[in-house]
Scaffold this active site. Structure first.
Site, PDB file in Angstrom:
ATOM      1  N   GLY A  15      -0.922 -45.739  35.022  1.00  0.00           N
ATOM      2  CA  GLY A  15      -0.671 -45.673  36.456  1.00  0.00           C
ATOM      3  C   GLY A  15       0.748 -45.989  36.887  1.00  0.00           C
ATOM      4  O   GLY A  15       0.979 -46.327  38.060  1.00  0.00           O
ATOM      5  N   SER A  16       1.733 -45.844  35.991  1.00  0.00           N
ATOM      6  CA  SER A  16       3.097 -46.190  36.412  1.00  0.00           C
ATOM      7  C   SER A  16       3.639 -45.191  37.436  1.00  0.00           C
ATOM      8  O   SER A  16       4.434 -45.566  38.308  1.00  0.00           O
ATOM      9  CB  SER A  16       4.035 -46.303  35.207  1.00  0.00           C
ATOM     10  N   ARG A  93      -7.458 -34.733  32.994  1.00  0.00           N
ATOM     11  CA  ARG A  93      -8.570 -33.780  33.080  1.00  0.00           C
ATOM     12  C   ARG A  93      -8.083 -32.499  33.720  1.00  0.00           C
ATOM     13  O   ARG A  93      -7.289 -32.524  34.668  1.00  0.00           O
ATOM     14  CB  ARG A  93      -9.692 -34.348  33.948  1.00  0.00           C
ATOM     15  N   HIS A 111       4.415 -33.746  34.751  1.00  0.00           N
ATOM     16  CA  HIS A 111       4.246 -33.522  33.315  1.00  0.00           C
ATOM     17  C   HIS A 111       5.554 -33.897  32.601  1.00  0.00           C
ATOM     18  O   HIS A 111       6.639 -33.536  33.061  1.00  0.00           O
ATOM     19  CB  HIS A 111       3.900 -32.052  33.053  1.00  0.00           C
ATOM     20  N   GLU A 144      -5.040 -23.020  38.429  1.00  0.00           N
ATOM     21  CA  GLU A 144      -6.231 -23.150  37.576  1.00  0.00           C
ATOM     22  C   GLU A 144      -5.906 -23.261  36.088  1.00  0.00           C
ATOM     23  O   GLU A 144      -6.800 -23.423  35.269  1.00  0.00           O
ATOM     24  CB  GLU A 144      -7.178 -21.983  37.848  1.00  0.00           C
ATOM     25  N   ASP A 147      -0.984 -27.293  33.299  1.00  0.00           N
ATOM     26  CA  ASP A 147       0.468 -27.517  33.400  1.00  0.00           C
ATOM     27  C   ASP A 147       1.212 -26.214  33.706  1.00  0.00           C
ATOM     28  O   ASP A 147       2.193 -25.862  33.038  1.00  0.00           O
ATOM     29  CB  ASP A 147       1.001 -28.140  32.090  1.00  0.00           C
ATOM     30  N   GLU A 176      10.580 -39.488  35.707  1.00  0.00           N
ATOM     31  CA  GLU A 176       9.322 -39.125  36.373  1.00  0.00           C
ATOM     32  C   GLU A 176       9.153 -39.925  37.664  1.00  0.00           C
ATOM     33  O   GLU A 176       8.762 -39.389  38.705  1.00  0.00           O
ATOM     34  CB  GLU A 176       8.121 -39.420  35.461  1.00  0.00           C
TER      35      GLU A 176
HETATM   36  C1  GAR Z   1       3.075 -39.545  32.375  1.00  0.00           C
HETATM   37  O1  GAR Z   1       4.083 -39.443  31.400  1.00  0.00           O
HETATM   38  C2  GAR Z   1       2.698 -38.171  32.899  1.00  0.00           C
HETATM   39  O2  GAR Z   1       3.792 -37.311  33.003  1.00  0.00           O
HETATM   40  C3  GAR Z   1       1.730 -37.719  31.831  1.00  0.00           C
HETATM   41  O3  GAR Z   1       0.963 -38.855  31.563  1.00  0.00           O
HETATM   42  C4  GAR Z   1       1.757 -40.019  31.753  1.00  0.00           C
HETATM   43  C5  GAR Z   1       1.009 -40.933  32.686  1.00  0.00           C
HETATM   44  O4  GAR Z   1       1.688 -42.153  32.812  1.00  0.00           O
HETATM   45  N1  GAR Z   1       0.936 -36.621  32.285  1.00  0.00           N
HETATM   46  C6  GAR Z   1       0.627 -35.583  31.523  1.00  0.00           C
HETATM   47  O5  GAR Z   1       0.918 -35.479  30.354  1.00  0.00           O
HETATM   48  C7  GAR Z   1      -0.159 -34.486  32.240  1.00  0.00           C
HETATM   49  N2  GAR Z   1      -0.212 -33.303  31.483  1.00  0.00           N
HETATM   50  P1  GAR Z   1       1.337 -43.149  33.997  1.00  0.00           P
HETATM   51  O6  GAR Z   1      -0.179 -43.373  33.918  1.00  0.00           O
HETATM   52  O7  GAR Z   1       2.086 -44.397  33.658  1.00  0.00           O
HETATM   53  O8  GAR Z   1       1.769 -42.524  35.289  1.00  0.00           O
END
Ligand code: GAR
Length: 203
Positions: A15-16, A93, A111, A144, A147, A176
């Site tokens: 959840g960052s 998901r 992503h 749909e 990514d 991010e």
């Molecule tokens: C992040 O790096 C996000 O970009 C990635 O999961 C991580 C979640 O980190 N998402 C994906 O790969 C989606 N395809 P977080 O829980 O610390 O935000």
């Protein structure tokens, strides 16, 4: 003054990115309100931190249910919270077509690669293994496909010869956290529109 727009956050883990969005709102870098946080994992640290922040945060079980059944409950919960925008923040998901149609051009994802390179899991490791010299992150509208939707913005990060998966992921994650706030601000400003695959400034 117009009421601030309501965001619904979906997450599955740490959840960052959610925290970064919540911090941006608290610091008034972003005018919005987090109306609800939903996790499909009961033990997601992001859920815990949302509760600590006094936000409405719910676990909606996905395990053992069809995608349609689970998504129907998530959609109903987001609609009930009257969200204007849905932000996927490490939500691992794939959304059903019904979910995407329920919030047309109102779902964002982040992503950790420069899409269309390295979609799917372990994007940072994919970039390293491929020998990419530059990687980064992408915030895009969700369609749909995995990514895949129109790109709102991207930030680049050099891939260093000394990098391993963790050091690269850490540097990308810093970007991010900046990128998601910027992208949400852009979308909520109403100043951009989607033309085919392209996100452009309205004339
Ligand atoms: C992040 O790096 C996000 O970009 C990635 O999961 C991580 C979640 O980190 N998402 C994906 O790969 C989606 N395809 P977080 O829980 O610390 O935000």
């Amino acid at each position: 003054m117009a009421p601030s727009k309501k965001i619904g956050i979906l997450l599955s883990g740490r959840g960052s990115n959610f925290e970064a969005i919540a911090d941006s709102i608290a610091a008034k870098r972003l005018t919005a309100e987090i109306a609800i946080v939903i996790s499909n994992k009961a033990d997601a640290p992001g859920l815990e931190s949302a509760l600590r922040r006094g936000l409405t945060a719910l676990f909606i079980l996905s395990k053992g249910r069809t995608r349609e059944d689970h998504d129907a409950e998530v959609i109903a919960t987001l609609k009930h919270a009257q969200v204007d925008l849905v932000c996927l923040a490490g939500y691992m998901r794939l959304l059903s077509p019904e979910f995407v149609r329920a919030f047309p051009h109102r779902i964002l994802n982040i992503h950790p690669s420069l899409l269309p390179a390295f979609p799917g899991l372990d994007a940072q490791k994919q970039a390293l293994d491929y020998g990419a010299k530059v990687s980064g992150c992408t915030v895009h509208f969700v369609d749909e496909h995995l990514d895949h939707g129109p790109i709102i913005l991207q930030k680049t990060v050099p891939v260093l010869e000394t990098d391993d998966e963790h050091s690269l992921a850490k540097r990308i994650l810093e970007q991010e956290h900046i990128a998601y706030t910027e992208a949400i601000g852009l979308v909520l400003s109403g100043e951009i529109e989607i033309q085919g695959r392209k996100v452009v400034r309205k004339k």
